[in-house]
Enzyme design. Structure first.
Site, short mmCIF file in Angstrom:
data_model
loop_
_atom_site.label_atom_id
_atom_site.label_comp_id
_atom_site.label_asym_id
_atom_site.label_seq_id
_atom_site.Cartn_x
_atom_site.Cartn_y
_atom_site.Cartn_z
N GLU A 174 0.82 -1.22 0.00
CA GLU A 174 0.00 0.00 0.00
C GLU A 174 0.85 1.27 0.00
O GLU A 174 0.36 2.36 0.29
CB GLU A 174 -0.92 -0.01 1.21
N HIS A 249 -4.67 1.83 7.28
CA HIS A 249 -3.26 2.06 6.99
C HIS A 249 -2.58 2.59 8.24
O HIS A 249 -3.21 3.22 9.09
CB HIS A 249 -3.06 3.09 5.86
N CYS A 371 -3.06 11.38 3.59
CA CYS A 371 -3.41 10.51 2.46
C CYS A 371 -3.15 11.19 1.13
O CYS A 371 -2.82 10.54 0.14
CB CYS A 371 -4.88 10.11 2.54
#
Length: 447
Positions: A174, A249, A371
């Protein structure tokens, strides 16, 4: 040579919509089927970029990807003209059209893992594009992400680009959302902290409610590709209870800058062992490691997920202190704002200032300030080799805001992806954007 950290934010795409595509991301799920405002989303992101650039931070821009992804739909058996393919997908498989129309590449913390030249044995700055294989709507991003990064960081004397890891579940990657770096100065040898959710080959605890997207094996592969020194590399497992609470995350529960790690009490499995290992490695580098641990009693995991306190940016100030960039949701949650106020008033804290931004459109889909950005530590020569048109300044901000106002809709529902006019609007917009950012023909192969 001196060094600096640049933040490359993703520009929100014209097909930004709320479809609840990301299982494990509670904001995404909770706002499913809502009405989005792509124009406002893009302008909110640009405002944050410009405000930080005005404060002297190096701010870059990464463009959105072409959506809907007609080539992917064609590969799944939809036939006809591009307009017919979009309409047929809407009629027969609207979930597929939503996934292949997602603007999720805006969250560039998932674009790649980045290791600066100071840490790599070959003295180059390394990028490994994330495969994002846990989610259909994100797994399609890697080829275009690679093209964008290669165009932005093109000089092979300084930059080394690696393809995404294999799409098998053993190598779920990721990107920088599960990666932290600690250092004294950005151009000096640092510590790289890779955070994983599970071991691909079994062993150890794992979440049960939501998927663990990052594997240990993917972290290890990236470290090998980047030629990192084992003595300055650490692997830590994310707390499974945090993942099951919606911390999909690591950057939703921890963030670092220079020698500071800002994290929740329940961020890592066996957290005290992780912190001890970091201190030991930091001591070997003569790095004065500071961890700021937020107690559960002050900010619960639920509060952390709702406010995105840890999905913040930590930025160094000229006076040696740090600025924390948070979303408006932190100010709206009383105990979170009280904690931040206490933190910045504490003379012992390395963080002494808060900057609040309205990023509601991104937040409703599950992405906060951190993000939206990809951190890239650069020395002077590397910075001079970056595509200059990808860096924010007054003129570029003016052109980009005009571009958004011209091309973006002010409301969008997942059903609107069936409109062939939207497909053509996006293509016209991106053709113009590549000229503004001077990125060449990065999209041609997707047509």
């Amino acid at each position: 040579m001196s060094g600096a950290e640049a933040n490359f934010d993703g520009l929100v795409g014209p097909t930004h919509h709320y479809a609840g595509l990301s299982v494990g991301n509670e904001a995404s799920q909770n706002n499913r089927d809502g009405l989005s405002n792509p124009r406002q989303a893009a302008l909110q992101g640009l405002h944050k970029m410009k405000a930080l650039a005005d404060r002297g931070y190096i701010q870059g821009i990464l463009p959105p990807q072409p959506r809907p992804n007609v080539a992917a739909l064609r590969a799944l058996g939809f036939q006809g003209t591009d307009a017919q393919i979009v309409q047929r997908a809407a009629a027969d498989a609207p979930q597929l059209l939503s996934a292949y129309g997602s603007a999720s590449s805006m969250w560039t913390a998932n674009a790649a893992t980045v290791s600066p030249s100071a840490d790599s044995a070959d003295g180059k700055l390394h990028f490994t594009v994330a495969n994002l294989n846990n989610k259909l709507h994100r797994a399609q991003e890697a080829p275009v992400t690679s093209a964008i990064l290669r165009a932005t960081f093109a000089d092979e004397r300084y930059f080394c680009h690696h393809a995404a890891l294999p799409q098998q579940s053993d190598f779920g990657d990721e990107g920088a959302a599960n990666h932290n770096r600690l250092c004294q100065n950005y151009n000096q040898q640092g510590l790289q902290l890779f955070v994983y959710g599970r071991r691909a080959f079994g062993g150890g605890p794992a979440p049960v409610r939501y998927p663990a997207r990052q594997t240990l094996e993917a972290c290890q592969a990236v470290a090998r590709l980047h030629q990192l020194k084992p003595e300055y590399t650490l692997y830590a497992q994310q707390n499974p209870a945090a993942i099951d609470s919606g911390v999909f995350h690591n950057d939703v529960i921890a963030v670092s800058n220079r020698n500071v790690l800002f994290h929740h009490q329940h961020a890592f499995l066996n957290q005290q062992e992780v912190l001890a290992a970091l201190r030991e490695k930091a001591d070997a580098l003569e790095l004065p490691f500071i961890n700021v641990e937020v107690p559960q009693e002050r900010v619960s995991l639920e509060d952390a997920v709702a406010s995105y306190l840890f999905n913040s940016q930590l930025l160094s100030k000229p006076d040696g202190k740090m600025l924390i960039v948070v979303p408006e949701e932190c100010r709206q949650r009383a105990n979170v704002w009280e904690y931040l106020s206490d933190l910045t008033r504490d003379g012992r804290s390395p963080i002494d200032e808060v900057a609040v931004f309205d990023l509601r459109e991104s937040m409703r889909n599950g992405g906060g300030p951190a993000c939206l950005r990809l951190r890239v530590a650069l020395n002077d020569a590397e910075l001079s080799a970056v595509n200059a048109a990808s860096l924010m300044n007054d003129e570029r901000y003016h052109r980009l805001t005009q571009w958004v106002e011209k091309h973006y809709r002010d409301r969008l529902h997942a059903r609107d992806l069936a409109d062939p006019h939207l497909l053509y609007e996006v293509r016209q917009a991106l053709d113009e954007l590549t000229q503004i950012l001077r990125l060449g023909s990065i999209y041609d192969f997707q047509r």
